[in-house]
Design a protein around this motif. Sequence first.
Motif, PDB file in Angstrom:
ATOM      1  N   GLN A   1      17.406 -53.756 -48.862  1.00  0.00           N
ATOM      2  CA  GLN A   1      16.188 -54.672 -49.807  1.00  0.00           C
ATOM      3  C   GLN A   1      16.206 -52.735 -50.544  1.00  0.00           C
ATOM      4  OE1 GLN A   1      12.728 -56.009 -47.769  1.00  0.00           O
ATOM      5  NE2 GLN A   1      11.697 -55.818 -49.669  1.00  0.00           N
ATOM      6  N   VAL A   2      15.720 -52.912 -51.145  1.00  0.00           N
ATOM      7  CA  VAL A   2      15.146 -52.193 -52.179  1.00  0.00           C
ATOM      8  C   VAL A   2      13.884 -51.447 -52.716  1.00  0.00           C
ATOM      9  CG1 VAL A   2      16.353 -52.396 -54.057  1.00  0.00           C
ATOM     10  CG2 VAL A   2      16.021 -50.018 -53.589  1.00  0.00           C
ATOM     11  N   GLN A   3      12.601 -50.424 -52.856  1.00  0.00           N
ATOM     12  CA  GLN A   3      11.731 -50.743 -54.114  1.00  0.00           C
ATOM     13  C   GLN A   3      12.132 -49.189 -55.088  1.00  0.00           C
ATOM     14  OE1 GLN A   3       8.694 -49.129 -51.275  1.00  0.00           O
ATOM     15  NE2 GLN A   3       8.233 -50.928 -50.407  1.00  0.00           N
ATOM     16  N   LEU A   4      11.520 -50.103 -56.354  1.00  0.00           N
ATOM     17  CA  LEU A   4      11.638 -49.480 -57.711  1.00  0.00           C
ATOM     18  C   LEU A   4       9.839 -49.217 -57.942  1.00  0.00           C
ATOM     19  CD1 LEU A   4      14.421 -51.936 -59.498  1.00  0.00           C
ATOM     20  CD2 LEU A   4      14.855 -49.404 -58.369  1.00  0.00           C
ATOM     21  N   PRO A  86       6.056 -49.544 -83.246  1.00  0.00           N
ATOM     22  CA  PRO A  86       4.865 -50.330 -82.236  1.00  0.00           C
ATOM     23  C   PRO A  86       5.810 -51.713 -81.776  1.00  0.00           C
ATOM     24  CG  PRO A  86       4.583 -49.795 -84.751  1.00  0.00           C
ATOM     25  CD  PRO A  86       5.980 -49.033 -84.901  1.00  0.00           C
ATOM     26  N   ASP A  87       6.581 -52.101 -82.512  1.00  0.00           N
ATOM     27  CA  ASP A  87       7.311 -53.189 -82.047  1.00  0.00           C
ATOM     28  C   ASP A  87       8.237 -53.230 -80.782  1.00  0.00           C
ATOM     29  OD1 ASP A  87       9.167 -55.039 -84.858  1.00  0.00           O
ATOM     30  OD2 ASP A  87       6.542 -54.922 -83.792  1.00  0.00           O
ATOM     31  N   ASP A  88       8.195 -51.669 -80.099  1.00  0.00           N
ATOM     32  CA  ASP A  88       8.346 -51.456 -78.441  1.00  0.00           C
ATOM     33  C   ASP A  88       6.843 -51.169 -78.279  1.00  0.00           C
ATOM     34  OD1 ASP A  88      10.817 -48.295 -80.521  1.00  0.00           O
ATOM     35  OD2 ASP A  88      10.957 -50.230 -79.524  1.00  0.00           O
ATOM     36  N   THR A  89       6.222 -51.528 -78.189  1.00  0.00           N
ATOM     37  CA  THR A  89       4.935 -51.710 -77.008  1.00  0.00           C
ATOM     38  C   THR A  89       6.258 -52.984 -76.489  1.00  0.00           C
ATOM     39  OG1 THR A  89       3.280 -50.913 -78.625  1.00  0.00           O
ATOM     40  CG2 THR A  89       2.502 -51.876 -77.392  1.00  0.00           C
ATOM     41  N   ALA A  90       4.964 -52.652 -75.122  1.00  0.00           N
ATOM     42  CA  ALA A  90       5.427 -53.909 -73.961  1.00  0.00           C
ATOM     43  C   ALA A  90       5.323 -53.174 -72.043  1.00  0.00           C
ATOM     44  CB  ALA A  90       6.972 -54.075 -74.280  1.00  0.00           C
ATOM     45  N   VAL A  91       5.572 -53.726 -71.430  1.00  0.00           N
ATOM     46  CA  VAL A  91       5.757 -53.399 -70.065  1.00  0.00           C
ATOM     47  C   VAL A  91       7.411 -53.567 -70.072  1.00  0.00           C
ATOM     48  CG1 VAL A  91       4.956 -53.583 -67.804  1.00  0.00           C
ATOM     49  CG2 VAL A  91       3.551 -54.008 -69.353  1.00  0.00           C
ATOM     50  N   TYR A  92       7.598 -51.478 -69.390  1.00  0.00           N
ATOM     51  CA  TYR A  92       8.510 -51.478 -68.996  1.00  0.00           C
ATOM     52  C   TYR A  92       9.420 -51.605 -67.800  1.00  0.00           C
ATOM     53  CZ  TYR A  92       9.638 -50.427 -73.784  1.00  0.00           C
ATOM     54  OH  TYR A  92      10.063 -50.572 -75.660  1.00  0.00           O
ATOM     55  N   TYR A  93      10.833 -52.112 -67.250  1.00  0.00           N
ATOM     56  CA  TYR A  93      10.711 -52.684 -66.200  1.00  0.00           C
ATOM     57  C   TYR A  93      12.515 -52.546 -65.748  1.00  0.00           C
ATOM     58  CZ  TYR A  93       6.246 -55.880 -66.261  1.00  0.00           C
ATOM     59  OH  TYR A  93       5.464 -57.161 -66.020  1.00  0.00           O
ATOM     60  N   CYS A  94      12.122 -51.517 -64.695  1.00  0.00           N
ATOM     61  CA  CYS A  94      13.056 -51.671 -64.030  1.00  0.00           C
ATOM     62  C   CYS A  94      13.794 -52.408 -63.343  1.00  0.00           C
ATOM     63  CB  CYS A  94      13.451 -49.846 -63.053  1.00  0.00           C
ATOM     64  SG  CYS A  94      15.240 -49.136 -62.530  1.00  0.00           S
ATOM     65  N   ASN A  95      15.586 -52.591 -62.799  1.00  0.00           N
ATOM     66  CA  ASN A  95      15.629 -54.080 -62.086  1.00  0.00           C
ATOM     67  C   ASN A  95      17.093 -53.694 -62.329  1.00  0.00           C
ATOM     68  OD1 ASN A  95      18.207 -56.386 -63.181  1.00  0.00           O
ATOM     69  ND2 ASN A  95      16.229 -57.087 -61.708  1.00  0.00           N
ATOM     70  N   VAL A  96      17.302 -53.458 -60.452  1.00  0.00           N
ATOM     71  CA  VAL A  96      18.769 -53.566 -59.698  1.00  0.00           C
ATOM     72  C   VAL A  96      18.983 -54.467 -59.258  1.00  0.00           C
ATOM     73  CG1 VAL A  96      20.030 -52.114 -57.896  1.00  0.00           C
ATOM     74  CG2 VAL A  96      18.141 -51.518 -59.794  1.00  0.00           C
ATOM     75  N   ILE A  97      20.320 -55.471 -59.508  1.00  0.00           N
ATOM     76  CA  ILE A  97      20.783 -56.114 -58.543  1.00  0.00           C
ATOM     77  C   ILE A  97      21.470 -55.473 -57.274  1.00  0.00           C
ATOM     78  CG2 ILE A  97      22.145 -58.197 -58.590  1.00  0.00           C
ATOM     79  CD1 ILE A  97      22.120 -58.250 -61.870  1.00  0.00           C
ATOM     80  N   ILE A  98      21.560 -56.299 -56.339  1.00  0.00           N
ATOM     81  CA  ILE A  98      21.908 -55.933 -55.233  1.00  0.00           C
ATOM     82  C   ILE A  98      22.600 -57.279 -54.242  1.00  0.00           C
ATOM     83  CG2 ILE A  98      21.870 -54.804 -52.661  1.00  0.00           C
ATOM     84  CD1 ILE A  98      19.410 -52.760 -53.784  1.00  0.00           C
ATOM     85  N   GLY A  99      23.490 -57.381 -54.442  1.00  0.00           N
ATOM     86  CA  GLY A  99      24.774 -58.111 -53.828  1.00  0.00           C
ATOM     87  C   GLY A  99      23.536 -59.485 -55.027  1.00  0.00           C
ATOM     88  N   ILE A 100      23.228 -60.744 -54.716  1.00  0.00           N
ATOM     89  CA  ILE A 100      22.560 -61.955 -55.249  1.00  0.00           C
ATOM     90  C   ILE A 100      20.932 -61.880 -55.544  1.00  0.00           C
ATOM     91  CG2 ILE A 100      24.254 -63.600 -54.344  1.00  0.00           C
ATOM     92  CD1 ILE A 100      22.405 -64.859 -53.000  1.00  0.00           C
ATOM     93  N   THR A 101      20.441 -60.631 -55.073  1.00  0.00           N
ATOM     94  CA  THR A 101      18.884 -60.160 -54.941  1.00  0.00           C
ATOM     95  C   THR A 101      19.208 -59.433 -56.696  1.00  0.00           C
ATOM     96  OG1 THR A 101      18.716 -61.081 -52.648  1.00  0.00           O
ATOM     97  CG2 THR A 101      17.165 -59.670 -54.096  1.00  0.00           C
ATOM     98  N   ARG A 102      17.685 -59.809 -57.106  1.00  0.00           N
ATOM     99  CA  ARG A 102      17.164 -58.705 -58.206  1.00  0.00           C
ATOM    100  C   ARG A 102      16.263 -58.167 -57.558  1.00  0.00           C
ATOM    101  NH1 ARG A 102      18.950 -58.553 -63.945  1.00  0.00           N
ATOM    102  NH2 ARG A 102      20.191 -60.497 -63.759  1.00  0.00           N
ATOM    103  N   TYR A 103      15.809 -57.333 -57.976  1.00  0.00           N
ATOM    104  CA  TYR A 103      14.956 -55.886 -57.547  1.00  0.00           C
ATOM    105  C   TYR A 103      14.385 -55.769 -59.064  1.00  0.00           C
ATOM    106  CZ  TYR A 103      16.726 -56.693 -53.249  1.00  0.00           C
ATOM    107  OH  TYR A 103      16.868 -56.884 -51.714  1.00  0.00           O
TER     108      TYR A 103
END
Length: 114
Positions: A1-4, A86-103
């Motif tokens: 497991q990993v925390q981002l 202005p169209d770039d306004t958003a919440v930005y999320y980091c994402n990592v795939i480890i095995g079959i799990t997306r964090y």
Amino acid sequence: QVQLVESGGGLVQAGASLRLSCAASASIFNNYVAWFRQAPGKQRELVASITTGGSTDYANSVLGRFTISRDNTKNSVFLQMSSLKPDDTAVYYCNVIIGITRYWGQGTQVTVSS
């Protein structure tokens, strides 16, 4: 497991730059990493990704303006954003795939004013 943990968001004017960071609690050098974003009322969309070998891919809307990079020695991934709109306004999320799990991280808000 990993925390981002994402950081670097903020309120900027159109045309400005921001650099987002994503710090992982464990090694991610063997993993595909990506940045997503979600604007109010819209679906979460892929912004940029980077493979373990350093190959990158970008959404057409950010191509030429955003750059994804990684520092495997620091378990970190970055998103350099330039010529923000202005169209770039958003919440930005980091994402990592480890095995079959997306964090996912908790996200960082980017607001671009016109």
